[in-house]
Design a protein around this motif. Structure first.
Motif, short mmCIF file in Angstrom:
data_model
loop_
_atom_site.label_atom_id
_atom_site.label_comp_id
_atom_site.label_asym_id
_atom_site.label_seq_id
_atom_site.Cartn_x
_atom_site.Cartn_y
_atom_site.Cartn_z
N PRO A 94 2.93 12.04 -12.80
CA PRO A 94 1.63 11.37 -12.83
C PRO A 94 0.45 12.16 -12.28
O PRO A 94 -0.70 11.79 -12.51
N GLY A 95 0.69 13.25 -11.56
CA GLY A 95 -0.43 13.99 -11.01
C GLY A 95 0.03 15.23 -10.27
O GLY A 95 1.23 15.51 -10.13
N MET A 107 0.83 -1.21 0.00
CA MET A 107 0.00 0.00 0.00
C MET A 107 0.87 1.26 0.00
O MET A 107 0.59 2.22 -0.71
N ALA A 108 1.96 1.24 0.81
CA ALA A 108 2.82 2.42 0.86
C ALA A 108 3.44 2.69 -0.49
O ALA A 108 3.53 3.84 -0.93
N ASP A 109 3.86 1.62 -1.19
CA ASP A 109 4.48 1.81 -2.50
C ASP A 109 3.46 2.34 -3.49
O ASP A 109 3.77 3.20 -4.32
N GLU A 110 2.22 1.86 -3.41
CA GLU A 110 1.18 2.33 -4.31
C GLU A 110 0.85 3.80 -4.05
O GLU A 110 0.61 4.57 -4.98
N GLN A 111 0.88 4.21 -2.78
CA GLN A 111 0.49 5.57 -2.43
C GLN A 111 1.61 6.57 -2.69
O GLN A 111 1.36 7.68 -3.16
N TRP A 112 2.86 6.19 -2.38
CA TRP A 112 3.96 7.14 -2.44
C TRP A 112 5.02 6.81 -3.49
O TRP A 112 5.92 7.60 -3.72
N GLY A 113 4.88 5.65 -4.13
CA GLY A 113 5.93 5.18 -5.03
C GLY A 113 6.29 6.16 -6.13
O GLY A 113 7.47 6.39 -6.41
N ALA A 114 5.29 6.76 -6.76
CA ALA A 114 5.57 7.66 -7.89
C ALA A 114 6.36 8.88 -7.42
O ALA A 114 7.33 9.28 -8.07
N ALA A 115 5.97 9.45 -6.29
CA ALA A 115 6.68 10.62 -5.79
C ALA A 115 8.10 10.26 -5.37
O ALA A 115 9.05 11.02 -5.61
N VAL A 116 8.26 9.09 -4.75
CA VAL A 116 9.60 8.65 -4.34
C VAL A 116 10.50 8.50 -5.54
O VAL A 116 11.66 8.94 -5.55
N ARG A 117 9.98 7.90 -6.59
CA ARG A 117 10.79 7.69 -7.79
C ARG A 117 11.15 9.02 -8.45
O ARG A 117 12.28 9.20 -8.94
N LEU A 118 10.23 9.96 -8.46
CA LEU A 118 10.52 11.26 -9.07
C LEU A 118 11.56 12.03 -8.28
O LEU A 118 12.45 12.67 -8.85
N ALA A 178 3.11 29.44 -8.92
CA ALA A 178 2.76 29.53 -7.50
C ALA A 178 3.29 30.82 -6.87
O ALA A 178 2.61 31.44 -6.05
N ASP A 179 4.49 31.23 -7.26
CA ASP A 179 5.04 32.48 -6.72
C ASP A 179 4.17 33.68 -7.11
O ASP A 179 3.98 34.61 -6.32
N ALA A 180 3.66 33.65 -8.33
CA ALA A 180 2.90 34.80 -8.84
C ALA A 180 1.44 34.78 -8.41
O ALA A 180 0.85 35.83 -8.13
N GLU A 181 0.85 33.58 -8.33
CA GLU A 181 -0.61 33.50 -8.14
C GLU A 181 -1.04 32.59 -7.00
O GLU A 181 -2.24 32.50 -6.73
N GLY A 182 -0.12 31.93 -6.36
CA GLY A 182 -0.49 31.02 -5.28
C GLY A 182 -0.58 29.58 -5.74
O GLY A 182 -0.71 29.30 -6.93
N LEU A 183 -0.53 28.68 -4.76
CA LEU A 183 -0.53 27.25 -5.08
C LEU A 183 -1.83 26.82 -5.76
O LEU A 183 -1.83 25.89 -6.57
N GLY A 184 -2.92 27.48 -5.43
CA GLY A 184 -4.20 27.11 -6.03
C GLY A 184 -4.25 27.30 -7.53
O GLY A 184 -5.08 26.70 -8.20
N ALA A 185 -3.38 28.14 -8.06
CA ALA A 185 -3.37 28.38 -9.51
C ALA A 185 -2.61 27.31 -10.27
O ALA A 185 -2.66 27.27 -11.50
N VAL A 186 -1.90 26.46 -9.55
CA VAL A 186 -1.10 25.42 -10.19
C VAL A 186 -1.97 24.22 -10.52
O VAL A 186 -2.70 23.71 -9.68
N SER A 187 -1.92 23.79 -11.76
CA SER A 187 -2.62 22.58 -12.20
C SER A 187 -1.80 21.94 -13.30
O SER A 187 -0.93 22.58 -13.91
N MET A 188 -2.08 20.69 -13.56
CA MET A 188 -1.37 20.01 -14.65
C MET A 188 -1.65 20.71 -15.97
O MET A 188 -0.75 20.88 -16.80
N GLN A 189 -2.91 21.13 -16.18
CA GLN A 189 -3.28 21.80 -17.41
C GLN A 189 -2.52 23.12 -17.56
O GLN A 189 -2.01 23.45 -18.63
N ARG A 190 -2.44 23.89 -16.46
CA ARG A 190 -1.77 25.19 -16.52
C ARG A 190 -0.28 25.03 -16.79
O ARG A 190 0.30 25.76 -17.62
N VAL A 191 0.36 24.11 -16.10
CA VAL A 191 1.79 23.89 -16.29
C VAL A 191 2.07 23.40 -17.71
O VAL A 191 3.02 23.86 -18.37
#
Length: 260
Positions: free
Chosen positions: A72-73, A1-12, A43-56
């Protein structure tokens, strides 16, 4: 479960950078650094809420699906941004094997190093206020963020504290820094260019105290003293010094052989 939940971030954050590249078009493959820096800029200019996969993806000139080949997300994107926004931690300039009996370390050097660490952490929050929001909760931390924790714990090496006490001391100092940075962020200063929260509070209370000040004599006296002698927005240093004073008492007991 831990690998499924955190594995992608750990690898990145900890593994080699993915070699996948967009299948079509002349644009060269992206890098994780470029992706992180793009998110940080938003995020520096508009805050964390403005960050999205689509925007980036749009800022990078690729499709959202192309971006997903690298990240992945959003959770993993924010993890990359945190790692990219933090400066590389500078190691403490002393060996980590300093013995508990090294009284000069216990009496002063640890305090200077931990105080410097706290002030640099505060500067990081001021430079990227969205880090306050992004660095809460249970999540994967990258090499730089763990390096900052290592640096703080290393500053306390040789002080005779247990591992749990050293961890709690770092959490206490970091919590104070975060609290002050949060107040300043909410008040729009000093990072936002305005007055700090203490000065804003005094202005807000001015009219109330003029009319009803007799009901709050202690508060009125404190505000009058601040107005006369200064001292606005010194909570970071005041609180930090008192925390270090308290830790100093504990360190003195540990170095002296006491455990209470």
């Amino acid at each position: 479960m831990a690998d499924e939940q955190w594995g992608a971030a750990v690898r990145l954050l900890w593994g080699p950078e993915p070699s996948a590249k967009p299948a079509r078009g002349p644009k060269r493959g992206l890098t994780l650094d470029a992706i992180a820096l793009t998110g940080i800029g938003i995020a520096d200019a508009e805050g964390l809420g403005a960050v999205s996969m689509q925007r980036v993806a749009g800022e990078l000139g690729v499709t959202k699906m192309a971006l997903y080949r690298y990240v992945p997300g959003k959770a993993e994107l924010v993890a990359l941004m945190v790692e990219g926004a933090l400066p590389v931690p500078v190691p403490v300039p002393v060996p980590v094997s300093v013995p508990v009996s090294a009284v000069p370390v216990a009496e002063g050097a640890w305090r200077e190093r931990l105080g410097e660490w706290a002030r640099e952490l505060y500067a990081g929050f001021r430079g990227h206020p969205w880090l306050l929001e992004a660095t809460v909760g249970v999540r994967v931390m990258g090499p730089r963020e763990l390096g900052w924790m290592e640096r703080a714990l290393s500053a306390l090496d040789g002080c005779g504290l247990s591992g749990a006490e050293a961890m709690d001391a770092v959490v206490l100092v970091a919590g104070h820094v975060r609290g002050i940075a949060e107040q300043e962020r909410a008040a729009g200063g000093p990072a936002g260019g305005g007055a700090g929260p203490d000065a804003q509070l005094a202005v807000m209370l001015g009219e109330v105290m003029r009319v009803r000040g007799e009901e709050f004599p202690a508060l009125g006296a404190a505000l009058a003293s601040v107005a006369e002698h200064g001292g606005h927005d010194g909570a970071l240093e005041f609180g930090l010094e008192r925390i270090l004073d308290g830790l100093g008492l504990l360190v003195a007991r540990r170095v002296g052989g006491g455990r209470s």
